[in-house]
Design an enzyme around this catalytic site. Structure first.
Site, PDB file in Angstrom:
ATOM      1  CE  LYS A  96      -4.015  -2.535   2.189  1.00  0.00           C
ATOM      2  NZ  LYS A  96      -4.704  -2.961   3.021  1.00  0.00           N
ATOM      3  CD  GLN A 130      -3.413  -4.286   6.586  1.00  0.00           C
ATOM      4  OE1 GLN A 130      -3.519  -3.597   5.832  1.00  0.00           O
ATOM      5  NE2 GLN A 130      -3.874  -5.743   5.612  1.00  0.00           N
ATOM      6  CG  ASP A 174      -9.931  -0.688   4.705  1.00  0.00           C
ATOM      7  OD1 ASP A 174     -10.319  -1.383   4.044  1.00  0.00           O
ATOM      8  OD2 ASP A 174     -10.308  -1.116   5.954  1.00  0.00           O
TER       9      ASP A 174
HETATM   10  N1  GUN Z   1      -6.919  -6.891   5.481  1.00  0.00           N
HETATM   11  C1  GUN Z   1      -6.920  -8.285   4.907  1.00  0.00           C
HETATM   12  N2  GUN Z   1      -7.610  -7.139   3.801  1.00  0.00           N
HETATM   13  C2  GUN Z   1      -7.372  -5.283   4.326  1.00  0.00           C
HETATM   14  C3  GUN Z   1      -8.683  -4.770   3.544  1.00  0.00           C
HETATM   15  O1  GUN Z   1      -9.073  -4.483   2.681  1.00  0.00           O
HETATM   16  N3  GUN Z   1      -8.484  -3.655   5.165  1.00  0.00           N
HETATM   17  C4  GUN Z   1      -7.940  -3.561   5.660  1.00  0.00           C
HETATM   18  N4  GUN Z   1      -8.052  -2.910   6.708  1.00  0.00           N
HETATM   19  N5  GUN Z   1      -7.676  -4.906   6.592  1.00  0.00           N
HETATM   20  C5  GUN Z   1      -7.814  -6.198   5.707  1.00  0.00           C
END
Ligand code: GUN
Length: 294
Positions: free
Chosen positions: A54, A98, A121
């Site tokens: 990311k 995350q 998110d």
């Molecule tokens: N862990 C796996 N995929 C995601 C996501 O799209 N957002 C977040 N916050 N954690 C994740």
């Protein structure tokens, strides 16, 4: 005829290149770059790899990173404090925690603490409620990535039977609402669905999001269906090395599907790209470059 391979990696690269050009122009106008804070807790290696991905993507398009890493021994109150500061920080347009958090950490308080306008998110109850009601708002990145990929590939959704397998709050539930909003007839199946094969065989579009390696076999798919694989499973090969596979038996299913996403290189790169897109949406709104969510 073998399936068309839906190349999420290539589409993601194109979209990110477009974003990089737009960001350059906006930075001159606004006087600051867009900003994203990715918050990670603990030492889960998969999460660490996703967060690095990311941050690298942010760098490519010109988004400033304000990420923090917390030890699993740190206090949840410290995470909440940090979110409070980032909510107030004018340089930060997006905040993401995350998931999953380490054992003993409840994800609900931090997800609730994020300013819904910075919730890139789409997991805050306000944004999930907006999705449920069909109102504009920030949408979860993986489901949004699936929808963008289908749209970009010209795959019709309206009037078609879509089956989503997996009812997670990150993927299955929001994606079924997005497909519904696009006028599909949606079935949401899950681990307790009896005779899953019968359900998936009826689908024009099958989305797998359960985290079970190669669960969807060729005999579970209608010839000519579109198959989207959200699963990312690490398995050990007979030779002892690690391999990434999806929730679809790719080699077999690609022989009869009309279109299919590979793993890796399908949905994954689109998820990251939609996180960038959401951050830019929030930036434009907060900088008065636009007036509403798209
Ligand atoms: N862990 C796996 N995929 C995601 C996501 O799209 N957002 C977040 N916050 N954690 C994740």
């Amino acid at each position: 005829m073998p399936a068309k391979i839906l190349d999420g990696k290539a589409l993601a690269a194109r979209l990110q290149a477009e974003m990089a050009t737009q960001v350059q122009a906006w930075v001159t106008q606004v006087g600051r770059p867009p900003g994203l804070a990715v918050l990670r807790v603990g030492e889960d290696p998969a999460s660490a790899a996703y967060v690095r991905g990311k941050e690298r993507a942010c760098e490519r398009v010109g988004i400033a990173s304000f990420g923090r890493h917390f030890s699993a021994q740190d206090s949840p109150a410290h995470l909440l404090d940090t979110i409070g500061q980032l909510n107030q920080d004018e340089r930060v347009d997006g905040i993401l925690v995350q998931l999953p958090l380490p054992p003993g950490w409840d994800p609900i308080p931090p997800l609730l603490a994020i300013d819904p306008g910075k919730d890139v998110d789409g997991l805050h109850p306000l944004n999930l409620g907006r999705l449920l009601r069909g109102e504009p708002g920030l949408r979860s990145c993986t489901p949004l990535g699936v929808m963008r990929l289908l749209q970009a590939e010209g795959i019709p959704i309206a009037g078609r039977k879509a089956v989503v397998v997996g009812r997670s709050i990150l993927v299955g539930k929001p994606l079924s609402l997005m497909l519904l909003a696009a006028d599909a007839t949606v079935t949401l199946a899950h681990s307790r669905t009896p005779d899953l094969a019968e359900v998936t065989r009826a689908a024009d579009i099958v989305v797998m999001a359960v985290g079970r390696p190669r669960l969807l076999r060729a005999d579970m798919v209608k010839p000519g269906a579109v198959v989207i694989d959200v699963g990312i499973n690490r398995i050990e090969t007979p030779a002892g090395s690690e391999q990434l596979v999806g929730d679809v038996d790719y080699e077999a299913v690609k022989e009869l599907a009309a279109a299919i996403t590979p793993v890796p290189g399908g949905v994954g790169p689109m998820t990251v790209t939609m996180l960038l897109a959401n951050t830019l949406e929030s930036y434009k709104l907060r900088s008065q470059l636009s007036e509403t969510w798209v």
